[in-house]
Motif scaffolding. Structure first.
Motif, short mmCIF file in Angstrom:
data_model
loop_
_atom_site.label_atom_id
_atom_site.label_comp_id
_atom_site.label_asym_id
_atom_site.label_seq_id
_atom_site.Cartn_x
_atom_site.Cartn_y
_atom_site.Cartn_z
N GLN A 1 1.11 -1.24 -0.16
CA GLN A 1 -0.22 0.37 -0.07
C GLN A 1 0.71 1.34 0.05
N VAL A 2 2.02 1.03 0.20
CA VAL A 2 3.03 2.50 0.67
C VAL A 2 3.42 2.78 -0.59
N ASP A 3 2.97 3.76 -1.49
CA ASP A 3 2.91 4.23 -3.02
C ASP A 3 3.67 5.10 -3.11
N GLY A 4 5.18 5.35 -1.99
CA GLY A 4 6.91 5.79 -2.84
C GLY A 4 6.74 6.93 -2.06
N ASP B 1 -4.25 8.57 19.08
CA ASP B 1 -6.01 8.22 18.50
C ASP B 1 -5.37 6.64 17.38
N VAL B 2 -3.94 6.63 17.53
CA VAL B 2 -4.37 5.73 16.48
C VAL B 2 -4.91 4.34 16.84
N ARG B 3 -5.58 3.57 16.70
CA ARG B 3 -5.49 1.99 16.78
C ARG B 3 -5.51 1.17 15.76
N HIS B 4 -5.22 -0.03 16.01
CA HIS B 4 -4.19 -0.78 14.91
C HIS B 4 -5.03 -2.72 15.59
N VAL C 1 -1.83 -5.98 9.00
CA VAL C 1 -2.32 -5.26 10.37
C VAL C 1 -3.42 -3.94 9.64
N VAL C 2 -4.54 -3.85 10.27
CA VAL C 2 -5.38 -2.91 9.52
C VAL C 2 -4.96 -1.81 11.13
N ALA D 1 -10.34 9.74 14.12
CA ALA D 1 -10.98 10.58 13.08
C ALA D 1 -12.37 11.08 12.35
N GLN D 2 -13.01 12.52 12.05
CA GLN D 2 -14.12 12.24 11.65
C GLN D 2 -13.41 12.68 10.21
N PRO D 3 -13.79 12.01 8.98
CA PRO D 3 -14.25 10.24 8.73
C PRO D 3 -13.33 9.77 9.83
N PRO D 4 -13.78 8.77 9.97
CA PRO D 4 -12.32 7.90 10.59
C PRO D 4 -11.16 7.08 9.32
N GLN D 5 -10.34 6.78 9.72
CA GLN D 5 -10.06 6.55 8.18
C GLN D 5 -8.93 5.55 8.74
N ILE D 6 -9.15 4.29 7.72
CA ILE D 6 -8.54 3.11 8.27
C ILE D 6 -7.42 2.84 7.20
N PHE D 7 -6.42 2.13 6.86
CA PHE D 7 -5.98 1.64 6.11
C PHE D 7 -5.17 0.09 6.16
#
Length: 415
Positions: free
Chosen positions: A308-311, A329-332, A340-341, A346-352
């Motif tokens: 997913q890393v874009d360089g 505020d990071v959860r995984h 790992v997700v 945040a609003q809206p939440p960010q999920i990667f």
């Protein structure tokens, strides 16, 4: 049609149990963000209305009520090879997905135990249909039914001719018209099971991004309907699965609304269009498209989703003394496969989803959230990755650069 079976293609991308585990991790992460301390069992994580409630909050609509999740999951079901909604209160509990999929002017109502003998007759046909699917295409059944959490049978006079339906807003739920033949049930489970499989793949793999909303629309030759890219890919995937299923049914009697005879032709038409627009698809979607079309010679050596890393990296001159910290505020969540997700409240939440190197970096804060220097991480990476320091530094910079860009980690010394 692909020379490979459907279940083999899916498994080459990600086996069904691993995909289900990854999807559950996303929902558990969301609950951890919105309601810290709330446990989500497998049953809760799979429940379509629980997932609807979590998805609603992920989309920025209201707050998450843990008690609501427990309440909707208490809806009574019957086991017919798949869980079938049986609770007399099902119409109320399923009102949102019923409203979403309802044809204009229709108000679908589910059959439940309150309908007595009529419901029992439908249950017999559903059970025979599940058994028929498992008999005709056992490996396809195992693959697709892993993603079907609940079936609701609709009163035919209320459905508006729905036949069968599912929605990404209530994933895991399959709606079917009151069946007259077991084959109607079997076909519906292949059709909608393919959609449910796609919903999970879209959550956990590299399929579509926000740019898909701006892509060209596909226009069907048979109805002149216009479909956005996501719907087009989902339809192609379902027709491709139906085409393979059709090859295994023999002389079985089909329902009056069957699409099996049309499936191969429609899959070909949609697949040709997708092939011409594949630059709008992400890597895993392109691979699946080519594999179904028979463009892939070998399944062996298939790698898991690309990075997913874009360089985007830090400056090559990054100093070993620079400090980094995990944002508060990071959860995984870590899956059984090691993927790992990660998300931010945040609003809206960010999920990667993280690639292997970014997952490793995040893991350096497993035991504490103290700041770590680049030099400290580089020494550990060189040792654990068993590579030379220069290669480790390049990979570490790439991973940290992406984690900084997505605001998962921060640095007091980097803007």
């Amino acid at each position: 049609m692909s020379k490979f079976a459907v279940h083999s293609l899916h498994a080459a991308l990600v086996p069904a149990p691993a995909l289900v585990d990854e999807r559950r991790a996303v929902y558990r992460l969301a609950v951890d963000i919105f309601a810290p301390g709330t446990e989500l069992s497998d049953n809760l994580a799979d429940h379509p209305i629980v997932r609807f409630e979590i998805g609603r909050v992920l989309a920025g609509h209201g707050e998450l009520d843990p008690d609501r999740l427990t309440a909707v999951a208490s809806m009574k079901v019957r086991d017919a090879g798949v869980h079938v909604a049986a609770d007399p209160a099902a119409a109320e509990m399923l009102q949102d997905p019923l409203r979403i999929v309802a044809p204009p002017g229709a108000k679908p109502e589910p059959l439940t135990e309150a309908d007595g003998e009529r419901f029992e007759r439908a249950m017999v046909v559903v059970e025979e249909g599940v058994l028929l699917l498992r008999k005709l295409a056992p490996e396809m059944a195992e693959d697709l039914l892993a993603h079907v959490s609940m079936l609701a049978v609709l009163k035919r006079e209320t459905s508006g001719g729905l036949v069968s339906a599912s929605s990404r807003y209530a994933p895991g739920l399959v709606l079917i018209d009151e069946p007259g033949l077991p084959m109607e049930v079997a076909e519906a489970l292949v059709h909608e099971g393919a959609h449910e499989k796609f919903f999970d793949l879209a959550i956990a793999k590299d399929f579509l991004d926000l740019n898909a909303e701006d892509a060209d629309y596909f226009v069907t030759s048979w109805s002149r309907a216009q479909w956005p890219l996501e719907q087009t890919f989902a339809a192609w995937h379902a027709y491709s699965c139906l085409a393979q299923f059709n090859a295994s049914i023999g002389p079985e009697q089909l329902g009056p609304d069957s699409l099996l005879a049309k499936a191969s032709e429609r899959a070909g038409e949609i697949g040709t269009w997708l092939h011409a627009h594949e630059t709008d698809l992400r890597a895993d979607a392109r691979w699946l498209l080519h594999a179904f079309r028979g463009d892939t010679d070998e399944l062996s050596g298939r790698v898991v989703a690309p990075s997913q890393v874009d360089g985007v990296t830090l400056s090559p001159e990054i100093a070993v003394h620079l400090h980094f910290f995990l944002l508060p505020d990071v959860r995984h969540k870590c899956t059984a496969s090691g993927r790992v997700v990660v998300g931010r409240a945040a609003q809206p939440p960010q999920i990667f989803w993280l690639d292997a190197d970014s997952s490793w970096v995040l893991g350096q804060w497993r035991n504490d959230r103290a700041e770590k220097t680049f030099g400290w991480m580089l020494a550990r990476a060189t040792e654990e990755w068993k590579i030379d320091s220069a290669t480790a530094a390049e990979r570490l910079r790439t991973a940290l650069g992406w984690l900084l860009r997505t605001s998962i980690v921060g640095s007091p010394q980097v803007n």
